[in-house]
Design a protein around this motif. Structure first.
Motif, short mmCIF file in Angstrom:
data_model
loop_
_atom_site.label_atom_id
_atom_site.label_comp_id
_atom_site.label_asym_id
_atom_site.label_seq_id
_atom_site.Cartn_x
_atom_site.Cartn_y
_atom_site.Cartn_z
N UNK A 164 0.84 -1.19 0.00
CA UNK A 164 0.00 0.00 0.00
C UNK A 164 0.88 1.25 0.00
N UNK A 165 0.58 2.15 -0.91
CA UNK A 165 1.27 3.44 -0.98
C UNK A 165 0.27 4.53 -0.64
N UNK A 166 0.66 5.46 0.21
CA UNK A 166 -0.18 6.61 0.57
C UNK A 166 0.46 7.85 -0.03
N UNK B 183 -10.51 8.46 -10.70
CA UNK B 183 -10.32 7.31 -9.81
C UNK B 183 -10.97 7.53 -8.45
N UNK B 184 -11.02 8.78 -8.00
CA UNK B 184 -11.62 9.12 -6.71
C UNK B 184 -13.14 9.03 -6.74
N UNK B 185 -13.75 9.44 -7.85
CA UNK B 185 -15.21 9.55 -7.96
C UNK B 185 -15.96 8.26 -7.58
N UNK B 186 -15.59 7.08 -8.11
CA UNK B 186 -16.35 5.88 -7.74
C UNK B 186 -16.21 5.54 -6.25
N UNK C 24 -4.94 5.96 -0.90
CA UNK C 24 -4.20 4.70 -0.75
C UNK C 24 -4.23 4.00 -2.10
N UNK C 25 -3.07 3.52 -2.51
CA UNK C 25 -2.96 2.77 -3.76
C UNK C 25 -2.32 1.42 -3.49
N UNK C 26 -2.78 0.43 -4.20
CA UNK C 26 -2.13 -0.88 -4.20
C UNK C 26 -1.90 -1.26 -5.65
N UNK C 27 -0.66 -1.55 -5.97
CA UNK C 27 -0.28 -1.90 -7.34
C UNK C 27 -0.75 -0.83 -8.34
N UNK C 28 -0.63 0.44 -7.94
CA UNK C 28 -0.96 1.55 -8.81
C UNK C 28 -2.45 1.86 -8.94
N UNK C 29 -3.31 1.14 -8.21
CA UNK C 29 -4.76 1.36 -8.28
C UNK C 29 -5.24 2.00 -6.99
N UNK C 30 -6.02 3.08 -7.12
CA UNK C 30 -6.57 3.74 -5.95
C UNK C 30 -7.60 2.83 -5.29
N UNK C 31 -7.38 2.56 -3.99
CA UNK C 31 -8.29 1.68 -3.25
C UNK C 31 -8.95 2.36 -2.06
#
Length: 154
Positions: free
Chosen positions: A7-9, A19-22, A58-65
């Protein structure tokens, strides 16, 4: 490497809107809230700009989670400011992997860097899954919250 280590913050940026909207919509759905599109636009502008509101993702493997929004403010109980963690959301498919804990810790780090005495937040009393984490990273306050809904003056 564990899930939490992946996880990257980082700060929310204007380019993160799609990416934030959903995630934001899922957060609103969880709390059964509907906002006009103009409100969402203004919120995103606030949290992705240089104002008082701040946003982290927070991102995991480049995807916002997940995301967290917070604001540092003065208080009447201390010369040091305090930090209100206003919104916290992690995608349901990735919960339990450390993103929520990492986002809370990042807010704590940012608040500490700004001289804050504490970080506080609210949640629904029936938000059992989140409260399991909150009970591990913070102390439950004895305060009860009241809301007074104001109508516009005519």
């Amino acid at each position: 490497m564990t899930e939490a280590e992946r996880i990257a913050i980082r700060p929310l940026a204007a380019a993160d809107r799609a990416d934030w909207q959903p995630l934001w919509q899922a957060y609103l759905d969880f709390y059964r809230q509907e906002l006009a599109e103009g409100v969402t636009e203004a919120v995103f502008a606030r949290i992705s700009g240089d104002g008082a509101h701040c946003g982290l993702v927070a991102e995991r493997d480049g995807k916002m989670i997940g995301f967290v929004h917070y604001i540092v403010h003065e208080t009447t109980w201390s010369l040091a400011p305090t930090c209100y963690l206003e919104d916290l959301y992690v995608d349901g498919a990735t919960r339990g992997g450390g993103a929520g804990r990492a986002l809370i810790a990042a807010v704590g780090d940012a608040a500490r860097a700004r001289g804050c005495r504490s970080v506080y937040w609210h949640t629904h009393d029936d938000n059992a899954r989140a409260r399991t984490l909150y009970d591990k990273v913070a102390v439950l306050s004895p305060f009860v919250r009241y809301d007074q809904i104001l109508t516009p003056q005519s």
